[in-house]
Design a protein around this motif. Structure first.
Motif, PDB file in Angstrom:
ATOM      1  N   THR A 134      34.132  52.136  39.369  1.00  0.00           N
ATOM      2  CA  THR A 134      33.037  51.873  38.776  1.00  0.00           C
ATOM      3  C   THR A 134      33.150  51.330  37.130  1.00  0.00           C
ATOM      4  OG1 THR A 134      33.076  54.315  38.192  1.00  0.00           O
ATOM      5  CG2 THR A 134      31.699  53.761  40.081  1.00  0.00           C
ATOM      6  N   ASN A 135      34.189  51.700  36.464  1.00  0.00           N
ATOM      7  CA  ASN A 135      34.447  50.963  35.369  1.00  0.00           C
ATOM      8  C   ASN A 135      35.278  49.929  35.352  1.00  0.00           C
ATOM      9  OD1 ASN A 135      35.917  51.830  32.110  1.00  0.00           O
ATOM     10  ND2 ASN A 135      34.085  50.746  32.469  1.00  0.00           N
ATOM     11  N   MET A 136      36.419  50.121  36.121  1.00  0.00           N
ATOM     12  CA  MET A 136      37.372  48.930  36.048  1.00  0.00           C
ATOM     13  C   MET A 136      36.882  47.604  36.641  1.00  0.00           C
ATOM     14  SD  MET A 136      40.242  47.583  35.226  1.00  0.00           S
ATOM     15  CE  MET A 136      40.990  48.977  34.696  1.00  0.00           C
ATOM     16  N   LEU A 137      36.011  47.641  37.768  1.00  0.00           N
ATOM     17  CA  LEU A 137      35.644  46.306  38.021  1.00  0.00           C
ATOM     18  C   LEU A 137      34.469  45.834  37.661  1.00  0.00           C
ATOM     19  CD1 LEU A 137      35.450  47.085  42.108  1.00  0.00           C
ATOM     20  CD2 LEU A 137      36.749  45.950  40.998  1.00  0.00           C
TER      21      LEU A 137
ATOM     22  N   ALA B 206      25.915  59.395  34.083  1.00  0.00           N
ATOM     23  CA  ALA B 206      26.002  58.157  35.030  1.00  0.00           C
ATOM     24  C   ALA B 206      24.626  58.315  35.986  1.00  0.00           C
ATOM     25  CB  ALA B 206      27.120  57.903  35.701  1.00  0.00           C
ATOM     26  N   SER B 207      24.675  57.559  37.372  1.00  0.00           N
ATOM     27  CA  SER B 207      23.989  57.958  38.183  1.00  0.00           C
ATOM     28  C   SER B 207      24.375  58.561  39.481  1.00  0.00           C
ATOM     29  CB  SER B 207      23.270  56.690  38.568  1.00  0.00           C
ATOM     30  OG  SER B 207      24.373  55.816  39.258  1.00  0.00           O
ATOM     31  N   ALA B 208      23.552  58.988  40.223  1.00  0.00           N
ATOM     32  CA  ALA B 208      24.106  59.755  41.525  1.00  0.00           C
ATOM     33  C   ALA B 208      25.274  58.859  42.419  1.00  0.00           C
ATOM     34  CB  ALA B 208      22.929  60.231  42.542  1.00  0.00           C
ATOM     35  N   GLN B 209      24.781  57.516  42.502  1.00  0.00           N
ATOM     36  CA  GLN B 209      25.674  56.531  43.031  1.00  0.00           C
ATOM     37  C   GLN B 209      26.949  56.405  42.189  1.00  0.00           C
ATOM     38  OE1 GLN B 209      22.331  56.033  42.512  1.00  0.00           O
ATOM     39  NE2 GLN B 209      21.579  54.316  43.590  1.00  0.00           N
ATOM     40  N   VAL B 210      26.957  56.344  41.167  1.00  0.00           N
ATOM     41  CA  VAL B 210      28.202  56.298  40.391  1.00  0.00           C
ATOM     42  C   VAL B 210      29.184  57.599  40.531  1.00  0.00           C
ATOM     43  CG1 VAL B 210      29.265  55.852  37.970  1.00  0.00           C
ATOM     44  CG2 VAL B 210      27.397  54.547  38.592  1.00  0.00           C
ATOM     45  N   ARG B 211      28.344  58.723  40.330  1.00  0.00           N
ATOM     46  CA  ARG B 211      29.035  59.956  40.212  1.00  0.00           C
ATOM     47  C   ARG B 211      29.625  59.907  41.847  1.00  0.00           C
ATOM     48  NH1 ARG B 211      24.394  61.526  37.420  1.00  0.00           N
ATOM     49  NH2 ARG B 211      23.490  62.587  39.370  1.00  0.00           N
ATOM     50  N   ASN B 212      29.064  59.520  42.800  1.00  0.00           N
ATOM     51  CA  ASN B 212      29.487  59.568  44.265  1.00  0.00           C
ATOM     52  C   ASN B 212      30.974  58.816  44.284  1.00  0.00           C
ATOM     53  OD1 ASN B 212      27.867  61.301  45.525  1.00  0.00           O
ATOM     54  ND2 ASN B 212      26.582  59.754  46.026  1.00  0.00           N
ATOM     55  N   ALA B 213      31.184  57.712  43.248  1.00  0.00           N
ATOM     56  CA  ALA B 213      32.303  56.752  43.488  1.00  0.00           C
ATOM     57  C   ALA B 213      33.410  57.325  42.485  1.00  0.00           C
ATOM     58  CB  ALA B 213      31.886  55.543  43.436  1.00  0.00           C
ATOM     59  N   ALA B 214      32.919  57.582  41.347  1.00  0.00           N
ATOM     60  CA  ALA B 214      33.714  57.648  40.105  1.00  0.00           C
ATOM     61  C   ALA B 214      34.941  58.850  40.422  1.00  0.00           C
ATOM     62  CB  ALA B 214      33.016  57.655  38.933  1.00  0.00           C
ATOM     63  N   SER B 215      35.914  58.694  39.968  1.00  0.00           N
ATOM     64  CA  SER B 215      36.775  59.649  40.083  1.00  0.00           C
ATOM     65  C   SER B 215      37.293  60.610  38.827  1.00  0.00           C
ATOM     66  CB  SER B 215      38.555  59.141  40.352  1.00  0.00           C
ATOM     67  OG  SER B 215      38.871  58.384  39.510  1.00  0.00           O
ATOM     68  N   VAL B 216      37.859  61.801  38.837  1.00  0.00           N
ATOM     69  CA  VAL B 216      38.044  62.303  37.748  1.00  0.00           C
ATOM     70  C   VAL B 216      38.959  61.839  36.927  1.00  0.00           C
ATOM     71  CG1 VAL B 216      39.501  64.444  37.106  1.00  0.00           C
ATOM     72  CG2 VAL B 216      37.579  64.882  38.699  1.00  0.00           C
ATOM     73  N   GLY B 217      40.134  60.968  37.197  1.00  0.00           N
ATOM     74  CA  GLY B 217      41.189  60.396  36.476  1.00  0.00           C
ATOM     75  C   GLY B 217      40.453  59.219  35.830  1.00  0.00           C
ATOM     76  N   GLY B 218      39.778  58.574  36.677  1.00  0.00           N
ATOM     77  CA  GLY B 218      38.808  57.439  36.109  1.00  0.00           C
ATOM     78  C   GLY B 218      37.872  57.601  35.057  1.00  0.00           C
ATOM     79  N   ASN B 219      37.371  58.978  35.072  1.00  0.00           N
ATOM     80  CA  ASN B 219      36.038  59.399  34.005  1.00  0.00           C
ATOM     81  C   ASN B 219      37.024  59.456  32.608  1.00  0.00           C
ATOM     82  OD1 ASN B 219      34.699  61.019  32.278  1.00  0.00           O
ATOM     83  ND2 ASN B 219      33.450  61.409  34.026  1.00  0.00           N
ATOM     84  N   LEU B 220      38.345  59.913  32.712  1.00  0.00           N
ATOM     85  CA  LEU B 220      39.289  60.082  31.545  1.00  0.00           C
ATOM     86  C   LEU B 220      39.541  58.468  30.925  1.00  0.00           C
ATOM     87  CD1 LEU B 220      39.461  62.959  32.435  1.00  0.00           C
ATOM     88  CD2 LEU B 220      41.736  62.923  31.637  1.00  0.00           C
ATOM     89  N   MET B 221      39.794  57.915  31.974  1.00  0.00           N
ATOM     90  CA  MET B 221      40.362  56.460  31.698  1.00  0.00           C
ATOM     91  C   MET B 221      39.235  55.394  31.385  1.00  0.00           C
ATOM     92  SD  MET B 221      43.479  56.687  31.461  1.00  0.00           S
ATOM     93  CE  MET B 221      43.954  54.854  31.151  1.00  0.00           C
ATOM     94  N   GLN B 222      37.881  55.700  31.276  1.00  0.00           N
ATOM     95  CA  GLN B 222      37.042  54.918  31.191  1.00  0.00           C
ATOM     96  C   GLN B 222      36.997  54.126  29.655  1.00  0.00           C
ATOM     97  OE1 GLN B 222      32.660  56.264  30.907  1.00  0.00           O
ATOM     98  NE2 GLN B 222      33.676  58.319  30.970  1.00  0.00           N
ATOM     99  N   HIS B 223      36.734  52.987  29.488  1.00  0.00           N
ATOM    100  CA  HIS B 223      36.640  52.245  27.931  1.00  0.00           C
ATOM    101  C   HIS B 223      35.244  52.454  27.240  1.00  0.00           C
ATOM    102  CE1 HIS B 223      40.479  50.488  27.662  1.00  0.00           C
ATOM    103  NE2 HIS B 223      40.392  50.218  28.976  1.00  0.00           N
ATOM    104  N   THR B 224      35.441  52.321  25.896  1.00  0.00           N
ATOM    105  CA  THR B 224      34.389  52.721  25.164  1.00  0.00           C
ATOM    106  C   THR B 224      32.892  51.469  25.637  1.00  0.00           C
ATOM    107  OG1 THR B 224      33.311  52.234  22.832  1.00  0.00           O
ATOM    108  CG2 THR B 224      34.943  50.810  23.486  1.00  0.00           C
TER     109      THR B 224
END
Lengths: 352, 165
Positions: free
Chosen positions: A31-34, A99-117
């Motif tokens: 959700t952030n990387m793409l 975020a939104s329900a759709q994003v929360r359904n896809a986004a991972s715990v590790g990815g949440n930590l790694m998201q950028h500003t």
């Protein structure tokens, strides 16, 4: 989007080995990387899909009452896990405010930590950004910067960390478990994010190839469950990043505060733990006077980095309000609008 | 590099060669499979027009790589009706004027189905609005959308009760 090679890793060790290739990235929920790849901010040569790795999607309770959350647990699955939400209600509240329900359904715990500003200049490849391209400058300093940092910033970067989840995690002494080419180690979440200094392109403590495999919250933090809240001010009611947010948790016994946990979001390049304010609350009676004193301490070193002096007073007030909510007690059920400053009684009214 | 994926799309097993790993699930559906009901709005996960169900969970198809749905089941707006018989959420959107121009509607409907299945909102309009905030409607049909979700939820639970009886 630049072309890349796609590799699906079957295990953490396979992913780590594949990442030896220069300019590789790990991909989980995407959700952030793409998004960053679409706008040309991330331009990897190799994308290593870690989403199928077995054993990273479990929530495991330790014998002492602490919890180990696999890096691939989806944000929604963690927030709605009954035992997790009862044990760490402010963490669930923070997750559901993001975020939104759709994003929360896809986004991972590790990815949440790694998201950028979400700094607009970081996101615009035509702008100067020391975080994106070392030494290129910082267009945010003279640009639209009313939402930028008021703590821990430098002349080289004034970006903020966007996560809600990480704010109560920092308050609760969470650890990040990583695996890498040289074995595994734990990193305190508080030390996981670097302050910009003169090297804002150094965002996290991860070494090349290191992969987040879990986030761990110690058992001691579960004692705050009856009095733990997350409060988040946004520029619209839902699906927006924090202008300022605060995780506040108290242990109250005999009418006195025994222990406090406080962290601010949206104010710095990392979720901002406020240990001085926590210490000032120990042994005192909970209430407005004590909370205002603690909040003033927490913001004592804050300075505007642009048109954002208002955020300092706002952070102070949000902290007082979050501490007040924590004192009043964790609600039985999650509010209809998690972490919102708007009244959350159910009914037809959209905004009070 | 060509990657082959196996997926079930609207109940039909498909084997699809993906010639470029950059292809999103949204572009696969629209450009390759001619399933143009799923809409491209922002293409950045912010508007919800591309919402589909992957293994029953609502996600943004624009932020999903096509290669990543290998082995998964995908449901789009085209997979809802049975001939002329509309899905209860589709029928409720018509009944309650849950749209004007209609561009966001497939995403709204798929998101509403996900919301009803997740079952975290109950019959609370405030919770429904909060959990539908990933779907933007620039015509502003939100009142009708909320009413449609409320009614569809009721209709679907009644159907479940009568199916169980």
């Amino acid at each position: 989007m630049k072309r890349f090679d796609y590799i699906r890793a079957a295990s953490a060790s396979e992913a780590i080995a594949a990442s030896a290739h220069p300019n590789s990235v790990y991909l989980a929920g995407g959700t952030n990387m793409l998004d960053l790849m679409k706008i040309g901010v991330a331009r990897p040569d190799r994308v290593i899909d870690i989403s199928r790795i077995e054993g990273l999607s479990e929530i495991t309770w330790q014998d002492d009452g602490g919890v180990r959350i696999g890096a691939l647990v989806r944000n929604a699955d963690l927030a709605y896990d009954g035992r997790f939400a009862r044990t760490f209600p402010s963490v669930a509240e923070a997750l559901l405010s993001g975020a939104s329900a759709q994003v929360r359904n896809a986004a991972s715990v590790g990815g949440n930590l790694m998201q950028h500003t979400r700094c607009a200049y970081f996101h615009d490849p035509a702008s100067a950004c020391n975080r994106r391209v070392a030494g290129s400058g910082c267009d945010a300093r003279e640009g639209e910067n009313r939402l930028h940092a008021v703590l821990g910033w430098s002349e080289h970067c004034i970006a903020t960390h966007p996560s809600d989840f990480c704010v109560p995690l920092v308050a609760f002494d969470a650890n990040v478990e990583v695996e890498g080419p040289h074995g595994s180690r734990d990193i305190k979440l508080w030390e996981f994010y670097s302050l910009p200094g003169s090297t804002p392109d150094h965002v996290t403590a991860l070494q090349p190839g290191e992969l987040i495999v879990a986030v761990k919250i110690p058992a001691a933090s579960a004692a705050f469950a009856p009095n733990a809240r997350y409060l988040k001010l946004r520029e619209r009611t839902s699906f927006a990043f924090a202008v300022v947010s605060c995780a506040a948790a108290l242990q109250i016994d005999g009418g006195m505060i025994q222990s406090a946990r406080i962290a601010l979001g949206g104010v710095a390049a990392r979720p901002w733990r406020c240990q001085g304010a926590e210490a000032a609350l120990i042994g005192v009676e909970p209430g407005r006077e004590a909370f205002e004193k603690a909040a003033s301490l927490a913001l004592a070193d804050a300075h505007p980095s642009g048109d954002n002096a208002f955020k300092i007073e706002l952070a102070r007030r949000i902290m007082v309000r979050a501490l007040t909510l924590a004192m009043e007690g964790t609600p039985e059920t999650m509010p209809a609008l998690p972490a919102s400053p708007f009244p959350s009684e159910s009914g037809a009214r959209h905004v009070a | 590099m060509s990657l082959s994926i196996s997926t079930i799309i609207n109940g039909e097993p498909r084997s699809i060669a993906i010639d470029d790993p950059r292809v999103s699930l949204l572009d696969l559906l629209r450009e390759r499979l001619d399933l143009t009901g799923t809409k491209k709005g922002c293409d950045r996960g912010q508007c919800g027009a591309c919402t589909v169900l992957v293994d029953g969970r609502r996600v943004n198809a624009c932020l999903t790589l096509a290669v990543s749905v290998d082995g998964a089941e995908v449901t789009t707006i085209e997979g809802l009706a049975r001939g002329d018989l509309l899905h209860p959420v589709q029928a409720a959107f018509i009944e309650h004027d849950g749209f004007q121009c209609g561009y966001c509607t497939p995403g709204q409907i798929m998101s509403a189905i996900g919301l009803i299945q997740e079952n975290h909102a109950g019959s609370d309009p405030e919770r429904i609005r909060e959990l539908m905030s990933g779907n933007i409607c620039r015509c502003g049909a939100y009142q009708g959308i909320t009413e449609a979700v409320l009614e569809a939820r009721e209709a679907m639970s009644e159907k479940n009760r009568s199916d169980a009886a």
